[in-house]
Motif scaffolding. Structure first.
Motif, PDB file in Angstrom:
ATOM      1  N   GLN A 115      -5.154   0.976  -5.551  1.00  0.00           N
ATOM      2  CA  GLN A 115      -4.386   1.827  -4.643  1.00  0.00           C
ATOM      3  C   GLN A 115      -3.249   1.026  -3.998  1.00  0.00           C
ATOM      4  O   GLN A 115      -3.471  -0.063  -3.462  1.00  0.00           O
ATOM      5  CB  GLN A 115      -5.297   2.385  -3.555  1.00  0.00           C
ATOM      6  CG  GLN A 115      -4.581   3.218  -2.489  1.00  0.00           C
ATOM      7  CD  GLN A 115      -4.105   4.557  -3.029  1.00  0.00           C
ATOM      8  OE1 GLN A 115      -4.847   5.267  -3.682  1.00  0.00           O
ATOM      9  NE2 GLN A 115      -2.846   4.897  -2.734  1.00  0.00           N
ATOM     10  N   VAL A 116      -2.077   1.606  -4.031  1.00  0.00           N
ATOM     11  CA  VAL A 116      -0.925   1.063  -3.309  1.00  0.00           C
ATOM     12  C   VAL A 116      -0.469   2.123  -2.319  1.00  0.00           C
ATOM     13  O   VAL A 116      -0.176   3.257  -2.701  1.00  0.00           O
ATOM     14  CB  VAL A 116       0.225   0.708  -4.268  1.00  0.00           C
ATOM     15  CG1 VAL A 116       1.486   0.349  -3.475  1.00  0.00           C
ATOM     16  CG2 VAL A 116      -0.180  -0.444  -5.187  1.00  0.00           C
ATOM     17  N   THR A 117      -0.445   1.756  -1.053  1.00  0.00           N
ATOM     18  CA  THR A 117      -0.020   2.674  -0.002  1.00  0.00           C
ATOM     19  C   THR A 117       1.136   2.056   0.759  1.00  0.00           C
ATOM     20  O   THR A 117       1.014   0.934   1.259  1.00  0.00           O
ATOM     21  CB  THR A 117      -1.167   2.990   0.962  1.00  0.00           C
ATOM     22  OG1 THR A 117      -2.273   3.521   0.226  1.00  0.00           O
ATOM     23  CG2 THR A 117      -0.725   4.005   2.015  1.00  0.00           C
ATOM     24  N   VAL A 118       2.248   2.769   0.813  1.00  0.00           N
ATOM     25  CA  VAL A 118       3.431   2.285   1.504  1.00  0.00           C
ATOM     26  C   VAL A 118       3.658   3.174   2.728  1.00  0.00           C
ATOM     27  O   VAL A 118       3.816   4.382   2.609  1.00  0.00           O
ATOM     28  CB  VAL A 118       4.673   2.319   0.600  1.00  0.00           C
ATOM     29  CG1 VAL A 118       5.872   1.712   1.315  1.00  0.00           C
ATOM     30  CG2 VAL A 118       4.398   1.582  -0.710  1.00  0.00           C
ATOM     31  N   SER A 119       3.650   2.551   3.892  1.00  0.00           N
ATOM     32  CA  SER A 119       3.822   3.307   5.138  1.00  0.00           C
ATOM     33  C   SER A 119       5.268   3.221   5.618  1.00  0.00           C
ATOM     34  O   SER A 119       5.975   2.256   5.336  1.00  0.00           O
ATOM     35  CB  SER A 119       2.883   2.764   6.203  1.00  0.00           C
ATOM     36  OG  SER A 119       3.210   1.418   6.504  1.00  0.00           O
ATOM     37  N   SER A 120       5.674   4.225   6.345  1.00  0.00           N
ATOM     38  CA  SER A 120       7.067   4.272   6.834  1.00  0.00           C
ATOM     39  C   SER A 120       7.208   3.563   8.157  1.00  0.00           C
ATOM     40  O   SER A 120       6.244   3.193   8.799  1.00  0.00           O
ATOM     41  CB  SER A 120       7.505   5.719   6.992  1.00  0.00           C
ATOM     42  OG  SER A 120       6.649   6.403   7.882  1.00  0.00           O
TER      43      SER A 120
END
Length: 120
Positions: A115-120
């Motif tokens: 899983q790759v999660t990119v937050s703003s």
């Protein structure tokens, strides 16, 4: 061939991650390897592929200039260096391998995903 991915995680937009994919067997020169991703509610899509023997690469337009696929022949390992990450890069990333030179969504060997999660 069994594939095991690692390196996913949570990162802020603009950050970087490097994914790794280790093969239990050998990648021979006729193999193609690649990275694909699947975001929630979307189909799995091509990200980047590499011809193991020649080292040639191809990228999806959405990641061109930001992501780099590479290999370590001695370690039978494929990498995906991801820079300038965007929120829309959030997905489960899968490694794939194929004896038919070019990895694709029809490739026979897949990892479990990371899983790759990119937050703003």
């Amino acid at each position: 061939v069994q594939l095991v991915e690692s390196g996913g995680g949570l990162v802020q937009a603009g950050g970087s991650l490097r994914l790794s994919c280790v093969a239990s067997g050998r990648f021979f020169n006729n193999y193609g390897v690649g990275w694909f991703r699947q975001a929630p509610g979307k189909d799995r899509e091509f990200v980047a592929i590499l011809a193991w023997g020649a080292g040639t690469t191809r990228y999806a337009d959405s990641v061109k200039g930001r992501f780099t696929i590479s290999r370590d022949i001695a370690k039978d390992t494929v990498y995906l260096q991801m820079n300038s990450l965007k929120v829309e890069d959030t997905a489960v990333y899968y490694c794939a391998a194929d004896w038919r030179t070019t990895a694709s969504l029809r490739s026979p060997y897949w990892g479990q995903g990371t899983q790759v999660t990119v937050s703003s």
